[in-house]
Motif scaffolding. Structure first.
Motif, mmCIF file in Angstrom:
data_model
loop_
_atom_site.group_PDB
_atom_site.id
_atom_site.type_symbol
_atom_site.label_atom_id
_atom_site.label_comp_id
_atom_site.label_asym_id
_atom_site.label_seq_id
_atom_site.Cartn_x
_atom_site.Cartn_y
_atom_site.Cartn_z
ATOM 1 N N THR A 20 7.814 -4.378 -1.114
ATOM 2 C CA THR A 20 6.438 -4.734 -0.778
ATOM 3 C C THR A 20 5.554 -3.952 -1.733
ATOM 4 O O THR A 20 5.735 -2.747 -1.915
ATOM 5 N N ALA A 45 5.846 0.058 -0.888
ATOM 6 C CA ALA A 45 5.963 0.617 0.456
ATOM 7 C C ALA A 45 6.948 1.775 0.481
ATOM 8 O O ALA A 45 6.833 2.683 1.307
ATOM 9 N N SER A 46 7.902 1.789 -0.439
ATOM 10 C CA SER A 46 8.893 2.870 -0.484
ATOM 11 C C SER A 46 8.401 4.099 -1.246
ATOM 12 O O SER A 46 9.105 5.095 -1.335
ATOM 13 N N ASP A 64 -2.683 5.813 -0.284
ATOM 14 C CA ASP A 64 -2.784 5.686 1.182
ATOM 15 C C ASP A 64 -3.420 4.348 1.563
ATOM 16 O O ASP A 64 -2.946 3.650 2.456
ATOM 17 N N ARG A 67 -0.979 1.522 1.053
ATOM 18 C CA ARG A 67 -0.011 1.396 2.156
ATOM 19 C C ARG A 67 -0.642 0.658 3.345
ATOM 20 O O ARG A 67 -0.002 -0.188 3.964
ATOM 21 N N GLN A 68 -1.892 0.965 3.644
ATOM 22 C CA GLN A 68 -2.596 0.251 4.721
ATOM 23 C C GLN A 68 -2.703 -1.233 4.396
ATOM 24 O O GLN A 68 -2.499 -2.085 5.257
ATOM 25 N N THR A 69 -3.040 -1.543 3.153
ATOM 26 C CA THR A 69 -3.180 -2.932 2.729
ATOM 27 C C THR A 69 -1.842 -3.664 2.781
ATOM 28 O O THR A 69 -1.784 -4.830 3.178
ATOM 29 N N MET A 70 -0.761 -2.985 2.412
ATOM 30 C CA MET A 70 0.562 -3.623 2.482
ATOM 31 C C MET A 70 0.909 -3.961 3.929
ATOM 32 O O MET A 70 1.474 -5.016 4.202
ATOM 33 N N GLU A 71 0.542 -3.073 4.857
ATOM 34 C CA GLU A 71 0.848 -3.310 6.275
ATOM 35 C C GLU A 71 -0.014 -4.413 6.869
ATOM 36 O O GLU A 71 0.480 -5.270 7.585
ATOM 37 N N SER A 72 -1.303 -4.401 6.565
ATOM 38 C CA SER A 72 -2.237 -5.335 7.199
ATOM 39 C C SER A 72 -2.397 -6.645 6.440
ATOM 40 O O SER A 72 -2.770 -7.659 7.023
ATOM 41 N N ARG A 104 -2.574 -6.629 -1.644
ATOM 42 C CA ARG A 104 -1.123 -6.769 -1.549
ATOM 43 C C ARG A 104 -0.693 -7.911 -2.452
ATOM 44 O O ARG A 104 -1.323 -8.966 -2.482
#
Length: 109
Positions: A20, A45-46, A64, A67-72, A104
């Protein structure tokens, strides 16, 4: 191959291997900003990173946000400047201002 093409190629390779990935791009600068508009940072993500949006001073905060953007899946426009308390917290004490767009990446064509 330009630095930007190399970062995009690296990000594409990560996507191809199932990672991701988010891409951060400097979209505006004012004054003494650390990197010019168009500079990019790819983040997985890793925890892998390629490129730079600030020469190091705000990379952690941008990673940081990535990472939030990858999740949401929601893109973000980050605003860093000398008058912003957060800029001092993350190390942007150079007197410049910059905006960084974080998105993302999708491996679909």
């Amino acid at each position: 191959m330009s630095d930007q093409e190399d970062i995009l190629s690296t990000a594409a390779g990560w996507l191809a291997h199932g990672e991701t990935v988010a891409l951060a791009t400097v979209v505006e600068t004012w004054g003494s900003s650390p990197r010019p508009a168009g500079s990019q940072l790819a983040v997985t993500a890793s925890g892998r990173m390629a490129g730079s949006v600030s020469g190091g001073c705000i990379e952690g905060a941008v990673a940081d946000a990535a990472r939030q953007t990858m999740e949401s899946g929601q893109p973000q426009l980050l605003d860093f400047g000398i008058s912003d308390e957060r800029a001092w917290e993350v190390g942007l004490a150079c007197g410049g201002k910059l905006k960084v767009f974080v998105e993302r990446l999708d491996g679909k064509r």
